[in-house]
Design a protein around this motif. Structure first.
Motif, PDB file in Angstrom:
ATOM      1  N   UNK A 249     -38.267 -41.464  85.580  1.00 61.18           N
ATOM      2  CA  UNK A 249     -38.120 -41.529  87.036  1.00 61.18           C
ATOM      3  C   UNK A 249     -37.224 -40.399  87.554  1.00 61.18           C
ATOM      4  N   UNK A 250     -37.704 -39.658  88.533  1.00 65.01           N
ATOM      5  CA  UNK A 250     -36.938 -38.550  89.086  1.00 65.01           C
ATOM      6  C   UNK A 250     -36.929 -37.318  88.214  1.00 65.01           C
ATOM      7  N   UNK A 251     -37.713 -37.316  87.118  1.00 61.68           N
ATOM      8  CA  UNK A 251     -37.668 -36.209  86.171  1.00 61.68           C
ATOM      9  C   UNK A 251     -38.820 -35.236  86.297  1.00 61.68           C
TER      10      UNK A 251
ATOM     11  N   UNK B  24     -17.167 -40.727  82.158  1.00 57.04           N
ATOM     12  CA  UNK B  24     -17.969 -39.639  81.599  1.00 57.04           C
ATOM     13  C   UNK B  24     -18.271 -38.640  82.701  1.00 57.04           C
ATOM     14  N   UNK B  25     -18.716 -37.466  82.289  1.00 57.95           N
ATOM     15  CA  UNK B  25     -19.261 -36.502  83.234  1.00 57.95           C
ATOM     16  C   UNK B  25     -20.750 -36.348  82.910  1.00 57.95           C
ATOM     17  N   UNK B  26     -21.492 -35.736  83.811  1.00 55.27           N
ATOM     18  CA  UNK B  26     -22.920 -35.519  83.591  1.00 55.27           C
ATOM     19  C   UNK B  26     -23.227 -34.042  83.718  1.00 55.27           C
ATOM     20  N   UNK B  27     -24.155 -33.569  82.914  1.00 54.63           N
ATOM     21  CA  UNK B  27     -24.629 -32.187  82.977  1.00 54.63           C
ATOM     22  C   UNK B  27     -26.128 -32.258  83.204  1.00 54.63           C
ATOM     23  N   UNK B  28     -26.559 -31.960  84.433  1.00 58.00           N
ATOM     24  CA  UNK B  28     -27.931 -32.236  84.845  1.00 58.00           C
ATOM     25  C   UNK B  28     -28.591 -31.026  85.502  1.00 58.00           C
ATOM     26  N   UNK B  29     -29.928 -30.997  85.503  1.00 61.77           N
ATOM     27  CA  UNK B  29     -30.634 -29.944  86.251  1.00 61.77           C
ATOM     28  C   UNK B  29     -30.364 -30.082  87.741  1.00 61.77           C
ATOM     29  N   UNK B  30     -30.388 -28.967  88.446  1.00 60.05           N
ATOM     30  CA  UNK B  30     -30.103 -29.002  89.873  1.00 60.05           C
ATOM     31  C   UNK B  30     -31.121 -29.849  90.643  1.00 60.05           C
ATOM     32  N   UNK B  31     -32.382 -29.841  90.220  1.00 57.23           N
ATOM     33  CA  UNK B  31     -33.381 -30.604  90.956  1.00 57.23           C
ATOM     34  C   UNK B  31     -33.092 -32.098  90.906  1.00 57.23           C
ATOM     35  N   UNK B  32     -32.543 -32.573  89.779  1.00 52.86           N
ATOM     36  CA  UNK B  32     -32.174 -33.989  89.670  1.00 52.86           C
ATOM     37  C   UNK B  32     -30.986 -34.282  90.569  1.00 52.86           C
ATOM     38  N   UNK B  33     -29.996 -33.411  90.546  1.00 51.70           N
ATOM     39  CA  UNK B  33     -28.809 -33.620  91.372  1.00 51.70           C
ATOM     40  C   UNK B  33     -29.146 -33.636  92.858  1.00 51.70           C
TER      41      UNK B  33
ATOM     42  N   UNK C  54     -22.948 -20.907  81.924  1.00 49.30           N
ATOM     43  CA  UNK C  54     -23.452 -20.500  80.612  1.00 49.30           C
ATOM     44  C   UNK C  54     -24.216 -21.623  79.914  1.00 49.30           C
ATOM     45  N   UNK C  55     -24.526 -22.700  80.618  1.00 53.64           N
ATOM     46  CA  UNK C  55     -25.345 -23.763  80.025  1.00 53.64           C
ATOM     47  C   UNK C  55     -26.795 -23.295  79.942  1.00 53.64           C
ATOM     48  N   UNK C  56     -27.460 -23.626  78.853  1.00 54.82           N
ATOM     49  CA  UNK C  56     -28.878 -23.272  78.728  1.00 54.82           C
ATOM     50  C   UNK C  56     -29.664 -23.885  79.879  1.00 54.82           C
ATOM     51  N   UNK C  57     -30.588 -23.153  80.462  1.00 53.80           N
ATOM     52  CA  UNK C  57     -31.364 -23.723  81.568  1.00 53.80           C
ATOM     53  C   UNK C  57     -32.098 -24.988  81.141  1.00 53.80           C
ATOM     54  N   UNK C  58     -32.255 -25.898  82.060  1.00 56.57           N
ATOM     55  CA  UNK C  58     -33.092 -27.075  81.819  1.00 56.57           C
ATOM     56  C   UNK C  58     -34.523 -26.687  82.129  1.00 56.57           C
ATOM     57  N   UNK C  59     -35.406 -26.881  81.180  1.00 53.99           N
ATOM     58  CA  UNK C  59     -36.797 -26.478  81.348  1.00 53.99           C
ATOM     59  C   UNK C  59     -37.669 -27.719  81.408  1.00 53.99           C
ATOM     60  N   UNK C  60     -38.440 -27.822  82.461  1.00 57.39           N
ATOM     61  CA  UNK C  60     -39.386 -28.921  82.610  1.00 57.39           C
ATOM     62  C   UNK C  60     -40.705 -28.504  81.976  1.00 57.39           C
ATOM     63  N   UNK C  61     -41.160 -29.294  81.013  1.00 56.90           N
ATOM     64  CA  UNK C  61     -42.381 -28.987  80.278  1.00 56.90           C
ATOM     65  C   UNK C  61     -43.389 -30.116  80.456  1.00 56.90           C
TER      66      UNK C  61
END
Length: 300
Positions: free
Chosen positions: A101-103, A222-231, A245-252
């Motif tokens: 959901x939301x992904x 906790x903290x979260x590290x998320x793709x911008x589209x989710x945020x 410097x975080x690796x990009x989140x790639x939607x496949x």
């Protein structure tokens, strides 16, 4: 060499995952001597030692590590073949698409609309899954899945990249890093990070959905590290700071190798076309906020 039976592979995997013959036998509903005999027989036929056994422990050998990986794939392939055969026999074709959901980065409705216009299209059944969508693909419960790397392991699958985007940290307003304009991964070292249930335990706080992730983050657990589209889809009172410097989140979009379904090909084609159009629109959008500015908390 005689053929290895799926029953033998299932017995081996049970022991390899439990690293205990007694517990594995109990889970399989077998007597322990019968399970030990079956594993010994498999070792003799393969002419390898799969387990190092002592009175106190059971450990996989290098050969056992290889067979565990291959056996899981083989068992999943057998299960997938059975499920897909059963579905074909029902006479009502459809595609099962697994997504969180939301992904979907907002792309899925456009992909489905484009897909419906293809002559090879069949109905699509969405399978909602917060985690382990790769397993749904491998064992036949899904024909395609939307995955995110580096979170999901897409090894051995066919994939089409739909979107790549930077990631940002989601922090409570009173967090020590909340006022920073940008962050690096080294700044987050030692911080407990929310992780999805079913993923390897790296010491983070386990969450099952975005609502729980927001709760544990707002409480400082906790903290979260998320793709911008989710945020961008979340309504929260937290602070978002880019992690440069975080690796990009790639939607496949992913599907099993060797798939020859015209309906799958049509959905992949539609997804690629929509993704290409999205990238074209975004590249011409000059109104985007420059990366590097911490966002103010967003209220409900």
């Amino acid at each position: 060499m005689d053929r290895v039976e799926t029953r033998e592979l299932a017995y081996f995997v049970a022991v390899a995952e439990a690293l205990h013959f007694g517990r594995a036998a109990e889970g399989l509903g077998l007597a322990q001597p019968a399970l030990s005999k079956a594993v010994r027989s498999l070792e003799r036929r393969l002419d390898v030692t799969l387990f190092d056994r002592t009175s106190r422990r059971v450990e996989l050998t290098p050969a056992g590590e290889v067979l565990l990986d291959e056996a899981r794939k083989a068992l999943a392939a057998v299960a997938a073949a059975a499920r897909r055969t059963q579905r074909a026999g029902r006479g009502v074709p459809y595609l099962a698409l697994a997504a969180k959901p939301g992904g979907d980065a907002g792309l899925l409705p456009r992909i489905l609309r484009r897909y419906e216009s293809d002559p090879a299209a069949v109905p699509v059944e969405l399978v909602t899954a917060h985690e382990d969508r790769v397993s749904l693909l491998r064992d036949g419960r899904a024909d395609l899945a939307l995955l995110h790397t580096p979170f999901d392991d897409a090894a051995g699958l066919e994939t089409a990249e739909l979107r790549a985007e930077p990631r940002a940290a989601l922090l409570p307003p009173d967090h020590r890093l909340a006022q920073r304009a940008i962050l690096q991964l080294s700044d987050l070292r030692g911080e407990p990070v929310g992780r999805w249930a079913g993923y390897p335990d790296d010491g983070g706080v386990e969450v099952t959905d975005l609502a729980k992730l927001l709760r544990v983050t707002s409480r400082g657990r906790a903290i979260a590290l998320l793709p911008r589209s989710v945020l961008d889809t979340l309504d929260h009172n937290l602070v978002t700071v880019p992690v440069v410097d975080a690796a990009p989140a790639r939607l496949l979009l992913a599907w099993p190798q060797g798939t020859n379904s015209p309906a799958v090909s049509a959905l992949v084609r539609a997804a690629r076309e929509v993704a290409a159009g999205y990238r074209s629109v975004k590249s011409s959008d000059r109104s985007l906020r420059p990366v590097g500015m911490a966002e103010r908390p967003r209220g409900r």
